[in-house]
Design an enzyme around this catalytic site. Structure first.
Site, short mmCIF file in Angstrom:
data_model
loop_
_atom_site.label_atom_id
_atom_site.label_comp_id
_atom_site.label_asym_id
_atom_site.label_seq_id
_atom_site.Cartn_x
_atom_site.Cartn_y
_atom_site.Cartn_z
N HIS A 92 0.84 -1.20 0.00
CA HIS A 92 0.00 0.00 0.00
C HIS A 92 0.87 1.25 0.00
O HIS A 92 1.80 1.38 0.82
CB HIS A 92 -0.93 0.04 1.21
CG HIS A 92 -1.80 1.27 1.25
ND1 HIS A 92 -2.80 1.48 0.33
CD2 HIS A 92 -1.79 2.37 2.06
CE1 HIS A 92 -3.39 2.63 0.59
NE2 HIS A 92 -2.77 3.20 1.62
N SER A 93 0.58 2.19 -0.91
CA SER A 93 1.27 3.47 -1.00
C SER A 93 2.76 3.24 -1.19
O SER A 93 3.17 2.64 -2.18
CB SER A 93 0.94 4.30 0.25
OG SER A 93 1.23 5.67 0.04
N MET A 94 3.62 3.70 -0.30
CA MET A 94 5.05 3.42 -0.44
C MET A 94 5.30 1.92 -0.55
O MET A 94 6.20 1.47 -1.28
CB MET A 94 5.82 3.99 0.75
CG MET A 94 7.33 3.80 0.67
SD MET A 94 8.25 4.38 2.14
CE MET A 94 8.02 2.97 3.24
N ALA A 96 3.51 -0.23 -2.03
CA ALA A 96 3.26 -0.70 -3.40
C ALA A 96 4.49 -0.50 -4.26
O ALA A 96 4.84 -1.36 -5.08
CB ALA A 96 2.06 0.04 -3.98
N SER A 120 -1.71 -1.03 -4.12
CA SER A 120 -2.80 -0.25 -3.54
C SER A 120 -2.39 1.19 -3.26
O SER A 120 -1.32 1.44 -2.68
CB SER A 120 -3.22 -0.93 -2.22
OG SER A 120 -4.07 -0.12 -1.44
#
Length: 255
Positions: A92-94, A96, A120
């Protein structure tokens, strides 16, 4: 790959399966963020969560402020399992960005990467760059950013001792992701599922859809209505439902 490594947390061991979902947390996040998601998946698949240096039980360790360097360190932890276990990455975010970078390294060096990537809340490498300077803000600005993300407990940000521990970690991670320059032509071979909140200010639906350009495998996009950047908290069971459903589609040649 075992939970004896400081890099890996296994909350709910699942016997009788060689498939492992590996979670990569967001900037400032720790392995415990994904504990509820591993609860949902525990009856179906084994799970591990990456624990970055500098947080929780690793708080004495040096922080890593470069995505490429951090990806290399994580690669060294998970790559040995690639030949024995069926790995699936969810970032998720970083996280990802890190999941994608580790998958690239596995495919390039080992000829075999994860069975699927779940990416994500992160725009694709080919998306247009945007100015990001959170890591340059003063402490008040960094605290405001943490409050705006909707998942930070406000009580933590009123305790000076806690702030002294949290702020360097958050600033470090924002520096890492905001200075990250991915290869806009990079592609993996495995299938990719991109997930995004409809109202995410950090990643638009179009930017998430652009992940289709970064895989030669199948691609699909899941958009969560009324979801902001951390849509995977209020939509947790929907998100883990997507994971379970997609894992059932793994091509036979990748098993």
């Amino acid at each position: 790959m075992t939970d004896e490594s400081p890099w890996l947390r296994r909350f709910h061991p699942v016997a009788g399966t060689d498939q492992v979902v590996v979670f990569f947390p967001h900037a400032g996040g720790s392995a415990s963020f994904f504990h509820p998601h591993t609860v949902d998946l525990a009856p179906y698949v084994d799970t591990l969560t990456i624990q970055y240096p500098g947080r929780q039980e690793r708080y004495r360790e040096s922080l890593v402020a470069d995505i490429g360097e951090l990806a290399e360190l994580i690669y060294a932890e998970v790559a040995p399992a690639g030949a024995e276990q069926r790995l699936v990455f969810f970032g998720h975010s970083m996280g990802a960005a890190l999941a994608f970078e580790v998958a690239l390294r596995m495919e390039e060096r080992l000829g075999r990467g994860p069975e699927r990537l779940f990416l994500s809340g992160r725009r694709a490498p080919s998306s247009e760059r945007r100015p990001e300077t959170v890591h340059l803000m003063g402490d008040d600005g960094l605290i405001a950013e943490m409050l705006n993300n909707g998942v930070t407990d406000r009580r933590l940000l009123t305790d000076p001792d806690t702030l002294r521990m949290i702020l360097p970690v958050v600033r470090n991670d924002y520096r890492a992701i905001e200075t990250y320059r991915p290869d806009p032509a990079a592609r993996v071979a495995c299938p990719v599922t991109a997930l995004v909140g409809e109202g995410d200010p950090k990643c638009t639906v179009e930017e998430a859809a652009a992940w289709a350009e970064h895989t030669s495998g199948d691609f699909d996009l899941e958009v969560f209505a009324e979801g902001a950047h951390f849509f995977l908290v209020p939509h947790r069971q929907d998100v883990t439902g997507v994971v379970r459903e997609r894992l059932a589609r793994v091509p036979a040649e990748m098993r």
